[in-house]
Motif scaffolding. Structure first.
Motif, PDB file in Angstrom:
ATOM      1  N   TRP A  24       0.837  -1.204   0.000  1.00  0.00           N
ATOM      2  CA  TRP A  24       0.000   0.000   0.000  1.00  0.00           C
ATOM      3  C   TRP A  24       0.869   1.249   0.000  1.00  0.00           C
ATOM      4  O   TRP A  24       0.606   2.206  -0.736  1.00  0.00           O
ATOM      5  CB  TRP A  24      -0.918  -0.033   1.218  1.00  0.00           C
ATOM      6  N   TYR A 280      -4.966 -10.970   1.667  1.00  0.00           N
ATOM      7  CA  TYR A 280      -4.889  -9.506   1.716  1.00  0.00           C
ATOM      8  C   TYR A 280      -4.198  -8.954   0.466  1.00  0.00           C
ATOM      9  O   TYR A 280      -4.612  -7.922  -0.069  1.00  0.00           O
ATOM     10  CB  TYR A 280      -4.116  -9.065   2.957  1.00  0.00           C
ATOM     11  N   TYR A 282      -3.993 -10.208  -2.653  1.00  0.00           N
ATOM     12  CA  TYR A 282      -4.838 -10.248  -3.843  1.00  0.00           C
ATOM     13  C   TYR A 282      -6.046  -9.323  -3.701  1.00  0.00           C
ATOM     14  O   TYR A 282      -6.536  -8.783  -4.698  1.00  0.00           O
ATOM     15  CB  TYR A 282      -5.273 -11.682  -4.137  1.00  0.00           C
ATOM     16  N   ALA A 283      -6.520  -9.116  -2.477  1.00  0.00           N
ATOM     17  CA  ALA A 283      -7.592  -8.142  -2.278  1.00  0.00           C
ATOM     18  C   ALA A 283      -7.102  -6.734  -2.609  1.00  0.00           C
ATOM     19  O   ALA A 283      -7.832  -5.931  -3.209  1.00  0.00           O
ATOM     20  CB  ALA A 283      -8.098  -8.207  -0.838  1.00  0.00           C
ATOM     21  N   LEU A 284      -5.840  -6.446  -2.242  1.00  0.00           N
ATOM     22  CA  LEU A 284      -5.267  -5.136  -2.544  1.00  0.00           C
ATOM     23  C   LEU A 284      -5.099  -4.962  -4.049  1.00  0.00           C
ATOM     24  O   LEU A 284      -5.285  -3.871  -4.589  1.00  0.00           O
ATOM     25  CB  LEU A 284      -3.925  -4.976  -1.828  1.00  0.00           C
ATOM     26  N   ARG A 285      -4.742  -6.046  -4.737  1.00  0.00           N
ATOM     27  CA  ARG A 285      -4.630  -6.003  -6.196  1.00  0.00           C
ATOM     28  C   ARG A 285      -5.994  -5.955  -6.883  1.00  0.00           C
ATOM     29  O   ARG A 285      -6.094  -5.663  -8.066  1.00  0.00           O
ATOM     30  CB  ARG A 285      -3.905  -7.258  -6.713  1.00  0.00           C
ATOM     31  N   GLN A 286      -7.041  -6.321  -6.145  1.00  0.00           N
ATOM     32  CA  GLN A 286      -8.383  -6.460  -6.686  1.00  0.00           C
ATOM     33  C   GLN A 286      -8.387  -7.493  -7.812  1.00  0.00           C
ATOM     34  O   GLN A 286      -8.983  -7.298  -8.873  1.00  0.00           O
ATOM     35  CB  GLN A 286      -8.924  -5.112  -7.172  1.00  0.00           C
ATOM     36  N   GLN A 287      -7.729  -8.613  -7.543  1.00  0.00           N
ATOM     37  CA  GLN A 287      -7.634  -9.713  -8.493  1.00  0.00           C
ATOM     38  C   GLN A 287      -7.970 -11.023  -7.791  1.00  0.00           C
ATOM     39  O   GLN A 287      -7.815 -11.144  -6.570  1.00  0.00           O
ATOM     40  CB  GLN A 287      -6.221  -9.815  -9.088  1.00  0.00           C
ATOM     41  N   PHE A 288      -8.407 -11.994  -8.607  1.00  0.00           N
ATOM     42  CA  PHE A 288      -8.585 -13.346  -8.094  1.00  0.00           C
ATOM     43  C   PHE A 288      -7.318 -14.130  -8.420  1.00  0.00           C
ATOM     44  O   PHE A 288      -6.773 -14.005  -9.523  1.00  0.00           O
ATOM     45  CB  PHE A 288      -9.800 -14.005  -8.743  1.00  0.00           C
TER      46      PHE A 288
END
Length: 318
Positions: A24, A280, A282-288
Motif C-alpha cells: 500500500w 490480503y 490479492y484483495a489489494l490487487r483487486q484480483q482473483f
C-alpha cells in the motif's frame, strides 16, 4: 491444545496485515517502514506497560537483554527484509517463501528441542517438505509468467526480492525458537507482559534507526519530505494500526500459543499468516488468484496439514 491453536490463528490473522503495508505504501522505502512500524510498537507499549508494571518489575537484566535480541532480529531485521522483498517481488512470492516457515521451524525445532518437546520422525515429515516445495514452484511459475507478460518487468529485481525473503525466513526461524525457549522456561510469567517488554525493548532501537534514517535521507535525498514522507496521514495510520494489531496483539497471541504448544507444532501454525497475507495481497490487487497460485496454496496447506498429523515421539533422557 485447542486454545493454543486458536491463539496461533489469531496471531496469523494479525500478522497477515504486515504484508499489506509495503504494498500500500509502495512509494516509501523499506527501511522507513520497518523503523516506523516498530517505533509505533514501542510507543504503544509505553501506556500498556502500566497495566503490567508488576510483571515487568520481575524481569531481570538477562530477560531485558533477551527481549532486546528478540526485538532486533524478530522485529526490525525481519520486517526490513520482508518489506524490501515485497516491494521488489510483489506480494505472492515473498508470502509463499515465508510460507515455508512452518516446516523450516519444525525441522529446526525437531533437532534442537527433541529432548523437551519430543522428536518428529523424519520419514513421516518428508512428504510435507515435498508438498511445500511443489507449491512454491507453482507460485513461482505463475509469478514469472506475470512478469514475462509485463514489458517493464525486472527479473533481477524479482530475484533480489526472493533472496531478501529468504533472509526474512532465517530471521523469523531464529525468533520463535528463542522466544519459545524463554516462555517455556518461565511458564509462570504473563505472555502479555512479555509482548509489552519486547515493545519497550524495541523502542530505543527503532527510535535510533528512525533518527539515523532521517539524517541519511537529509544527506542523500534532501527532497524527500522527512520525517513522515509524502503521505503523512496514510503512513502514520498504517504504522499505528500495524504496530497495535500486528506487533503487540499478534505477539501477545503468539506468546499465548507458544506457552501452550510444542515449538515444532506452533511453528507449523504460522500457515495462518501465509494464507491471510495472500488473501490480503490479492484483495489489494483487486484480483482473483490464478489457477497455478491456487494450486500452490493448496499444496502448501496440504504440506502443513500433513506435518500436523505427525505426532512427536518422546526421546528418552540420557
Amino acid at each position: 491444545m485447542w486454545i493454543g491453536t486458536l491463539f496461533a490463528l489469531a496471531a496469523g490473522l494479525m500478522w497477515g496485515l504486515v504484508f499489506v503495508g509495503p504494498l500500500w505504501l509502495h512509494d516509501y522505502p523499506a527501511v522507513l517502514l520497518s523503523f516506523g512500524r516498530y517505533l509505533a510498537f514501542g510507543l504503544i507499549a509505553l501506556p500498556l506497560a502500566w497495566l503490567d508494571r508488576a510483571e515487568l518489575r520481575r524481569l531481570r537484566r538477562a530477560d531485558w537483554l533477551e527481549a532486546a535480541k528478540l526485538s532486533l532480529v524478530g522485529n526490525i531485521v525481519y520486517y526490513l527484509f520482508l518489506a524490501s522483498a515485497l516491494q521488489r517481488a510483489g506480494g505472492p512470492l515473498p508470502t509463499m517463501i515465508i510460507g515455508t516457515l512452518p516446516v523450516v521451524i519444525a525441522v529446526v525445532s525437531n533437532r534442537r528441542n527433541a529432548q523437551r518437546d519430543g522428536l518428529l520422525p523424519w520419514r513421516r515429515l518428508a512428504p510435507s517438505l515435498v508438498l511445500i516445495g511443489a507449491g512454491l514452484l507453482l507460485v513461482n511459475q505463475a509469478e514469472l509468467a506475470r512478469f514475462q507478460a509485463d514489458p517493464a518487468a525486472d527479473l533481477g529485481r524479482y530475484a533480489l526480492g526472493a533472496a531478501l525473503a529468504l533472509g526474512a525466513v532465517a530471521a523469523w526461524t531464529w525468533y520463535p525458537v528463542r522466544n519459545a525457549d524463554w516462555l517455556r522456561a518461565h511458564a509462570d510469567r504473563s505472555p502479555r507482559a512479555w509482548a509489552t517488554a519486547q515493545g519497550l525493548a524495541t523502542l530505543p532501537l527503532a527510535a535510533l534507526g528512525y533518527a539515523l534514517t532521517w539524517v541519511w535521507f537529509g544527506l542523500s535525498q534532501p527532497d524527500w519530505p522527512m520525517p513522515l514522507g509524502p503521505r503523512p496521514l496514510p503512513f502514520v495510520g498504517a504504522m499505528l494500526a500495524i504496530g497495535l494489531l500486528a506487533s503487540w496483539l499478534g505477539t501477545l497471541c503468539w506468546n499465548e500459543a507458544s506457552q501452550r504448544l510444542p515449538t515444532a507444532l506452533a511453528g507449523q501454525l504460522i500457515v495462518f499468516e501465509t494464507l491471510s497475507a495472500l488473501a490480503y495481497a490479492y484483495a489489494l490487487r483487486q484480483q482473483f488468484p490464478p489457477t497455478a497460485t491456487l494450486a500452490g496454496v493448496g499444496l502448501l496447506v496440504a504440506g502443513v496439514v500433513w506435518a500436523l498429523r505427525v505426532r512427536p515421539v518422546p526421546v528418552p533422557a540420557h
